[in-house]
Write a protein that holds these residues in place. Structure first.
Motif, PDB file in Angstrom:
ATOM      1  N   VAL A 180       0.854  -1.180   0.000  1.00 46.10           N
ATOM      2  CA  VAL A 180       0.000   0.000   0.000  1.00 46.10           C
ATOM      3  C   VAL A 180       0.892   1.233   0.000  1.00 46.10           C
ATOM      4  CG1 VAL A 180      -1.902  -1.136   1.186  1.00 46.10           C
ATOM      5  CG2 VAL A 180      -0.138  -0.012   2.523  1.00 46.10           C
ATOM      6  N   ASN A 181       0.367   2.321  -0.502  1.00 47.98           N
ATOM      7  CA  ASN A 181       1.129   3.567  -0.534  1.00 47.98           C
ATOM      8  C   ASN A 181       1.342   4.113   0.875  1.00 47.98           C
ATOM      9  OD1 ASN A 181       1.269   3.570  -3.351  1.00 47.98           O
ATOM     10  ND2 ASN A 181      -0.725   4.587  -3.527  1.00 47.98           N
ATOM     11  N   LYS A 182       2.466   4.801   1.069  1.00 52.53           N
ATOM     12  CA  LYS A 182       2.732   5.401   2.373  1.00 52.53           C
ATOM     13  C   LYS A 182       1.768   6.526   2.693  1.00 52.53           C
ATOM     14  CE  LYS A 182       7.644   4.312   2.850  1.00 52.53           C
ATOM     15  NZ  LYS A 182       9.001   4.854   3.070  1.00 52.53           N
ATOM     16  N   THR A 183       1.063   7.012   1.684  1.00 50.98           N
ATOM     17  CA  THR A 183       0.086   8.078   1.928  1.00 50.98           C
ATOM     18  C   THR A 183      -1.167   7.552   2.612  1.00 50.98           C
ATOM     19  OG1 THR A 183      -0.799   7.744  -0.302  1.00 50.98           O
ATOM     20  CG2 THR A 183       0.919   9.411  -0.036  1.00 50.98           C
ATOM     21  N   VAL A 184      -1.350   6.201   2.631  1.00 51.33           N
ATOM     22  CA  VAL A 184      -2.502   5.622   3.311  1.00 51.33           C
ATOM     23  C   VAL A 184      -2.323   5.773   4.814  1.00 51.33           C
ATOM     24  CG1 VAL A 184      -3.791   3.481   3.702  1.00 51.33           C
ATOM     25  CG2 VAL A 184      -2.888   4.014   1.424  1.00 51.33           C
ATOM     26  N   THR A 185      -3.415   6.049   5.512  1.00 50.49           N
ATOM     27  CA  THR A 185      -3.355   6.204   6.974  1.00 50.49           C
ATOM     28  C   THR A 185      -4.302   5.224   7.637  1.00 50.49           C
ATOM     29  OG1 THR A 185      -5.072   7.905   7.000  1.00 50.49           O
ATOM     30  CG2 THR A 185      -2.784   8.644   6.751  1.00 50.49           C
ATOM     31  N   ILE A 186      -4.056   4.947   8.918  1.00 44.59           N
ATOM     32  CA  ILE A 186      -4.946   4.149   9.757  1.00 44.59           C
ATOM     33  C   ILE A 186      -5.414   5.039  10.891  1.00 44.59           C
ATOM     34  CG2 ILE A 186      -5.126   2.140  11.264  1.00 44.59           C
ATOM     35  CD1 ILE A 186      -3.025   0.764   9.606  1.00 44.59           C
TER      36      ILE A 186
END
Length: 381
Positions: free
Chosen positions: A194-200
């Protein structure tokens, strides 16, 4: 069939002699023809075996133990019978372009090969330019030859000295340092990441993330607030346990449950729960029900609220049935401790309001002590 039992002619009268002689002559002239062998065979005898078509001409062997085939134009021998069973019955060809694998090649084809082919050990010479020397003995010194391939050329000669001669792999689990990753492997890897721009929950993936129970909508181990019901789906099984002991259990598919503990069970409304806990034995296996107000029991609710039956215990200890044809009674408790010296029948019958009769009759054994607490005495009506 033209066979005879014997070729021996004994002394006979005219007519029998003539009949036997004619029989023998017919058998001889027809080679003892028949579908079965002649009776009483002897060495050298011939037999035309008519059991097959065409018939087979046979002769008795010298030892008189069996028959030998005598081949004719109509009954030729087979290649197996003459010891050539492994020799194929192929035709022949002189053509060098005939690809058949069921033909013999004639000697003429071999001569054609000899006349038109050269030996692999043949040497080609160019006497005008190479002085009758083999071409492999010369090295090009100068000149540009676009189609020339030199055997000793290396990757460094063509400016590729840093390029490794590695194979390709699409495996993402291979730890081989001498393989390149294929485009397929790169594609698979991209699909798994997944892209590092994805957040949790607003936390980026640029570093390690610590998630709490609240981040994922779970209750902490120490408890917490629920905003919805807990749905227990198995038809039967334990739902809540305290220290490994069942407090609440589902007992039927329709939703039947059992509730209870190994020690006291206290059910109370208002502050009565705390009052009961402070004044009863919490280790006794008893059920205590208390209330700051009245305790009401309802029955017949499946037929609707209007058809309910209510049984109510009030604050003063009185019992007040509701929606039932009974009169309120305040019951006084009395206790009797008696020793009976002889066998006797103790009977008490009391008539209550609305014609209802309560009767009790019991036989007490001699010398036994009874401690009884009974709700029997009516007060005020």
């Amino acid at each position: 069939m033209s066979q005879t039992d014997s070729f021996y002619i004994p002394n006979l009268a005219g007519a029998p002699f003539r009949n036997l002689l004619n029989q023998i002559l017919e058998a001889l002239s027809k080679q003892n023809a028949g579908s079965t062998e002649p009776p009483n065979p002897f060495a050298g005898m011939v037999w035309l075996d008519t059991s097959t078509d065409p018939a087979v001409f046979k002769q008795r062997n010298e030892g008189n133990t069996g028959w030998i085939n005598i081949f004719t134009a109509d009954n030729p021998p087979t290649k197996a019978q003459v010891g050539l069973s492994n020799v194929p019955n192929y035709s022949a060809t002189a053509s060098l372009t005939d690809g058949s694998n069921s033909k013999f090649l004639l000697a003429a084809a071999g001569k054609s090969l000899q006349d038109n082919k050269v030996d692999k050990s043949g040497v080609a010479y160019d006497s005008a330019r190479l002085g009758n020397k083999l071409a492999s003995q010369y090295v090009l010194i100068s000149g540009t030859y676009p189609n020339l391939r030199a055997q000793a050329t290396t990757k460094a000669d063509v400016d590729l000295g840093n390029v490794q001669n590695y194979g390709l792999t699409s495996s993402l689990t291979s730890n081989n340092a001498s393989q390149y990753l294929s485009a397929k492997g790169g594609y698979d890897l991209n699909q798994m990441k997944v892209n590092k721009t994805v957040t949790i929950n607003g936390k980026p993936l640029s570093s390690n993330i610590s998630l709490t129970a609240a981040n994922v909508g779970a209750l902490p181990a120490g408890g917490g607030d629920l905003s919805g019901p807990i749905n227990y789906t198995p038809d039967t099984g334990d739902i809540i346990k305290l220290d490994g002991k069942v407090l609440l259990r589902r007992i039927s598919a329709a939703g039947g449950v059992s509730f209870g503990a190994d020690d006291a069970v206290i059910i109370g409304s208002g502050e009565s729960r705390n009052t009961l806990q402070s004044n009863v034995s919490v280790t006794a296996e008893e059920t205590h029900i208390g209330s700051d107000g009245a305790i009401k029991l309802y029955t017949n609710l499946q037929s609707g609220w209007g058809s309910r039956k209510v049984f109510q215990f009030e604050n003063d200890g009185g019992f007040l049935p509701g929606n039932v044809a009974k009169t309120r009674q305040n019951l006084e408790v009395y206790s009797k401790d008696e020793v009976y010296s002889k066998d006797e029948v103790y009977s008490k019958s009391q008539v209550y309001a609305k014609g209802e009769t309560y009767s009790k009759s019991q036989v007490y054994a001699k010398g036994e002590t009874y401690n009884r607490t009974e709700f029997l005495k009516p007060v005020g009506g």
